[in-house]
Design a protein around this motif. Structure first.
Motif, PDB file in Angstrom:
ATOM      1  N   UNK A   1     -49.165   4.669   0.885  1.00 58.83           N
ATOM      2  CA  UNK A   1     -48.851   3.428   1.352  1.00 58.83           C
ATOM      3  C   UNK A   1     -49.744   2.361   0.882  1.00 58.83           C
ATOM      4  N   UNK A   2     -49.202   1.167   0.553  1.00 55.82           N
ATOM      5  CA  UNK A   2     -50.054  -0.009  -0.084  1.00 55.82           C
ATOM      6  C   UNK A   2     -49.742  -0.955   1.112  1.00 55.82           C
ATOM      7  N   UNK A   3     -50.520  -1.128   2.244  1.00 56.80           N
ATOM      8  CA  UNK A   3     -50.225  -1.999   3.282  1.00 56.80           C
ATOM      9  C   UNK A   3     -51.394  -2.931   3.209  1.00 56.80           C
ATOM     10  N   UNK A   4     -51.057  -4.468   3.654  1.00 66.43           N
ATOM     11  CA  UNK A   4     -52.178  -5.445   3.700  1.00 66.43           C
ATOM     12  C   UNK A   4     -52.722  -5.427   4.945  1.00 66.43           C
ATOM     13  N   UNK A   5     -53.892  -6.114   5.071  1.00 68.75           N
ATOM     14  CA  UNK A   5     -54.410  -5.920   6.521  1.00 68.75           C
ATOM     15  C   UNK A   5     -53.678  -6.401   7.821  1.00 68.75           C
TER      16      UNK A   5
ATOM     17  N   UNK B   1     -42.109  -4.081   3.323  1.00 66.74           N
ATOM     18  CA  UNK B   1     -42.726  -4.877   4.428  1.00 66.74           C
ATOM     19  C   UNK B   1     -42.393  -6.405   3.833  1.00 66.74           C
ATOM     20  N   UNK B   2     -41.821  -7.012   4.912  1.00 66.56           N
ATOM     21  CA  UNK B   2     -41.349  -8.371   4.832  1.00 66.56           C
ATOM     22  C   UNK B   2     -42.473  -9.179   4.363  1.00 66.56           C
ATOM     23  N   UNK B   3     -42.038 -10.079   3.306  1.00 68.32           N
ATOM     24  CA  UNK B   3     -43.037 -10.957   3.016  1.00 68.32           C
ATOM     25  C   UNK B   3     -42.791 -12.564   3.087  1.00 68.32           C
TER      26      UNK B   3
END
Length: 229
Positions: A165-169, A226-228
């Motif tokens: 997974x590549x998830x932001x903070x 993930x919605x942006x």
């Protein structure tokens, strides 16, 4: 078993030992510790609202002037208790994390340790029940971010970092909030369960299934959308 010294006895022991300056500092430290000890017992046993400063100074066997020398008032004393309860909880969770090298296994151990923590009556009363109301939302969140929630973020971050997974903070915090809130509520529910042992076992199975599901999806290379903004 020998009787534990009462707060005043501890203070007298300090007063009779060491240099004058050393005695003063030790006495001050012992007084503050006695106040926090008694305050924790009262806040945990009867709650913040039902606890009076008179009962605390009476229990610690010190003057109210001594209390105000160390704390601005009841809320400041509560915050000192809150911080200590959270620090002790963090210590227990951190110790559990040290037993595993695999981040997924460590996450399960850490979440299990947190579940144990939130079943503790002192933690439930001081941190979960009274903490938000007494400290206020902003102060509570500030304290929380330096303690058990910060550990929860570390656990979740270590697990997700080891995945595909590549998830932001912001998404890591969302995951952390979900686990933190769910386990806090689950821990509270255990105390009123007909069979607490069975209730804990069910919660651990549920947490394990969630982690196993995340791990399987990661192994399959699934990337969450993930919605942006």
């Amino acid at each position: 078993m020998p009787r534990a010294p009462r707060p005043t006895e501890k203070l007298l022991e300090v007063a009779r030992s060491g240099s004058k300056m050393g005695r003063r500092q030790q006495f001050s430290t012992a007084t503050k510790r006695a106040l926090v000890d008694v305050a924790e017992e009262h806040f945990a046993g009867q709650g913040y609202a039902a606890t009076s400063l008179d009962s605390i100074v009476a229990g610690a066997q010190v003057t109210k002037g001594a209390l105000y020398h160390h704390f601005h008032g009841k809320q400041a004393l509560f915050e000192a208790v809150f911080e200590r309860v959270e620090q002790e909880a963090c210590g227990r969770i951190t110790e559990a994390l040290r037993t595993r090298e695999d981040p997924w296994d460590a996450a399960m151990d850490g979440l299990r340790a947190f579940l144990t923590v939130v079943q503790d009556p002192t933690y439930q009363r001081v941190v979960i029940q009274d903490g938000p109301a007494v400290l206020g939302y902003e102060r509570f969140r500030e304290q929380e971010r330096r303690s058990t929630f910060a550990l929860m973020q570390d656990i979740v971050r270590a697990t997700l970092d080891s995945s595909t997974y590549d998830l932001d903070g912001a998404m890591v915090e969302t995951f952390s909030r979900i686990f933190y809130g769910a386990l806090s509520a689950a821990g509270e529910s255990v105390t009123s369960a007909d069979d607490p042992v069975l209730a804990v076992a069910r919660i651990e199975v549920a947490v394990g299934l969630i982690l196993d599901g995340l791990r399987v999806l990661s192994d399959q290379g699934v990337t969450p959308r993930v919605p942006s903004t």
